[in-house]
Design an enzyme around this catalytic site. Structure first.
Site, PDB file in Angstrom:
ATOM      1  N   CYS A 129       8.864  97.683 -36.782  1.00 21.49           N
ATOM      2  CA  CYS A 129       9.199  98.136 -37.871  1.00 21.49           C
ATOM      3  C   CYS A 129       8.195  97.652 -38.844  1.00 21.49           C
ATOM      4  O   CYS A 129       7.594  96.471 -38.636  1.00 21.49           O
ATOM      5  CB  CYS A 129      10.459  97.703 -38.370  1.00 21.49           C
ATOM      6  SG  CYS A 129      11.225  98.815 -39.677  1.00 21.49           S
ATOM      7  N   LYS A 206      21.128 103.798 -35.188  1.00 20.71           N
ATOM      8  CA  LYS A 206      21.299 102.729 -36.055  1.00 20.71           C
ATOM      9  C   LYS A 206      21.732 102.969 -37.386  1.00 20.71           C
ATOM     10  O   LYS A 206      21.104 104.005 -37.936  1.00 20.71           O
ATOM     11  CB  LYS A 206      19.777 102.086 -36.238  1.00 20.71           C
ATOM     12  CG  LYS A 206      19.638 101.095 -37.043  1.00 20.71           C
ATOM     13  CD  LYS A 206      18.187 100.486 -37.088  1.00 20.71           C
ATOM     14  CE  LYS A 206      18.123  99.408 -38.081  1.00 20.71           C
ATOM     15  NZ  LYS A 206      16.733  98.580 -38.300  1.00 20.71           N
ATOM     16  N   LYS A 263      23.654 100.326 -32.819  1.00 21.11           N
ATOM     17  CA  LYS A 263      23.822  99.279 -33.717  1.00 21.11           C
ATOM     18  C   LYS A 263      23.931  99.500 -35.015  1.00 21.11           C
ATOM     19  O   LYS A 263      23.881 100.345 -35.559  1.00 21.11           O
ATOM     20  CB  LYS A 263      21.800  98.655 -33.873  1.00 21.11           C
ATOM     21  CG  LYS A 263      21.713  97.762 -34.584  1.00 21.11           C
ATOM     22  CD  LYS A 263      20.217  97.510 -34.889  1.00 21.11           C
ATOM     23  CE  LYS A 263      19.925  96.709 -35.915  1.00 21.11           C
ATOM     24  NZ  LYS A 263      18.591  96.893 -36.398  1.00 21.11           N
TER      25      LYS A 263
HETATM   26  C1  PBG Z   1      14.640  96.231 -39.227  1.00 24.59           C
HETATM   27  C2  PBG Z   1      15.564  95.845 -38.336  1.00 24.59           C
HETATM   28  C3  PBG Z   1      16.935  95.269 -38.962  1.00 24.59           C
HETATM   29  C4  PBG Z   1      17.558  94.697 -37.722  1.00 24.59           C
HETATM   30  C5  PBG Z   1      16.926  94.825 -36.852  1.00 24.59           C
HETATM   31  N1  PBG Z   1      15.543  95.487 -37.059  1.00 24.59           N
HETATM   32  C6  PBG Z   1      17.608  95.274 -40.084  1.00 24.59           C
HETATM   33  C7  PBG Z   1      17.325  96.245 -41.141  1.00 24.59           C
HETATM   34  O1  PBG Z   1      17.552  97.556 -40.924  1.00 24.59           O
HETATM   35  O2  PBG Z   1      17.270  95.787 -42.395  1.00 24.59           O
HETATM   36  C8  PBG Z   1      18.734  94.309 -37.622  1.00 24.59           C
HETATM   37  C9  PBG Z   1      19.341  93.126 -36.644  1.00 24.59           C
HETATM   38  C10 PBG Z   1      20.263  92.285 -37.341  1.00 24.59           C
HETATM   39  O3  PBG Z   1      21.069  92.111 -38.317  1.00 24.59           O
HETATM   40  O4  PBG Z   1      20.550  91.220 -36.337  1.00 24.59           O
HETATM   41  N2  PBG Z   1      14.536  97.453 -39.299  1.00 24.59           N
END
Ligand code: PBG
Length: 340
Positions: A129, A206, A263
């Site tokens: 990411c 997600k 998630k």
């Molecule tokens: C980034 C990402 C996120 C998480 C994993 N990869 C957070 C977001 O979208 O800001 C969250 C993982 C967690 O909260 O444990 N894209």
């Protein structure tokens, strides 16, 4: 007429006395439809380029931001505790508007160091990411007017990043950005460069969630309030949209994802249950930072039992149909499950 208080009459009124199946641990074990196995767990790891020593994360007891060196010792302890699968989050020191190849050097160097040291003893997935790389904290490249993410530019950059991680030895690429078509682009670039053995675990369903707070602290990826695009709801799934969540998972599978992830976990177990019946793919569920911290903070106050709470949550993920559990307490799973 029978006397309503006689034993016979009571048995007629309550013919199935199922408490017999709860009477002792032997019969409870026999009656259990699910059991936990520590081999199904993935441990997230944070490695921060700016740190000179490891630092505990706010609200997340037992979870540290590691340095490139300390992460190796941490993995060694985890292996001794029965963990062999990891999900790595590299946190680079620099940020820019449009991350480029050189920005991925740190992430690649961590992957290389871990695989050089542990080789096939560990399975290393790396999160893919741009949110820790961009100065505005969004998961991709922002348009000049700051109103939207540019899909093509983002996907192109992510595919380059994925190739760097594969070259460094990652066993799996785990894209969490939610751009359209990125699974196809990543699979194509890996296959074209003889990394067809590298798996893709897609954060497919997600959601734009309130439970990512502690993670954004650690990864310095909180979306900035100074750009026009606020929050992540233009690219992450809506809590209200069921069909989008299911279709997103099906699309990613069709584009070549090997593992599909849902998630956060608890608010979306209905999605896990539906997908486990629809998809012919291993389903992972991510008990995210805010969910984890809520257990930890309650436990710290002495209001709940930490171990019992995590075990109950993990069992609910299995019952919903997940085969893989991503948990910040994965390193406790082996000990806790053995002690059951
Ligand atoms: C980034 C990402 C996120 C998480 C994993 N990869 C957070 C977001 O979208 O800001 C969250 C993982 C967690 O909260 O444990 N894209």
């Amino acid at each position: 007429m029978a006397n309503p208080t006689s034993r016979h009459a009571l048995n007629e009124r309550y013919p199935a006395t199922h408490r017999r199946l709860r009477a002792n641990s032997h019969i409870r074990e026999l009656a259990a439809a699910f059991s936990l196995d520590h081999r199904d767990f993935i441990q997230p790891l944070f490695v921060d380029e700016t740190l000179s020593e490891r630092k505990e994360s706010r609200g997340m007891s037992g979870v540290f931001s590691e340095t490139r060196e300390s992460v190796l010792a941490s993995i060694e302890r985890d292996i001794a505790a029965g963990v062999t699968k990891f999900l790595l989050f590299p946190v680079p020191s620099g940020k820019s508007h449009h991350p480029h190849d050189a920005d991925f050097d740190f992430a690649a160097s961590v992957v290389r160091a871990v695989k050089q040291r542990f080789d096939a003893d560990v399975w290393l997935a790396c999160d893919l990411c741009l949110c820790s790389y961009t100065e505005h904290g969004h998961c991709g490249i922002l348009s000049a007017d700051g109103t939207r993410l540019l899909n093509h530019e983002t996907v192109t950059t992510l595919a380059e990043y994925a190739l760097r991680l594969a070259e460094a030895g990652a066993d799996c690429i785990a894209p969490s950005d939610m751009s359209d078509g990125r699974i196809h682009a990543i699979r194509s670039v890996l296959d074209a460069n003889e990394y067809d053995h590298v798996a893709v675990m897609s954060y497919a369903s997600k959601f734009a969630s309130a439970f990512y707070g502690p993670f954004r602290d650690v990864c310095k990826s909180r979306p900035s309030s100074t750009v026009q695009l606020q929050g992540r709801s233009t690219y992450q799934l809506s809590t209200y949209n069921l069909s989008d969540a299911l279709a997103s998972a099906e699309r990613d599978l069709a584009e070549g994802a090997d593992i599909i992830m849902v998630k956060p976990a608890v608010p979306y177990l209905d999605i896990v249950a539906r997908l486990s019946e629809r998809l012919l793919a291993p389903l992972a569920v991510y008990h995210v930072s805010g969910e984890y911290a809520s257990v930890e903070l309650l436990a710290r106050e002495g209001l709940i039992d930490r171990r019992a709470a995590h075990l109950e949550l993990w069992t609910s993920f299995k019952r919903a149909g997940a085969s893989i559990v991503i948990s910040y307490a994965a390193r406790e799973a082996c000990g806790w499950i053995q002690g059951l």
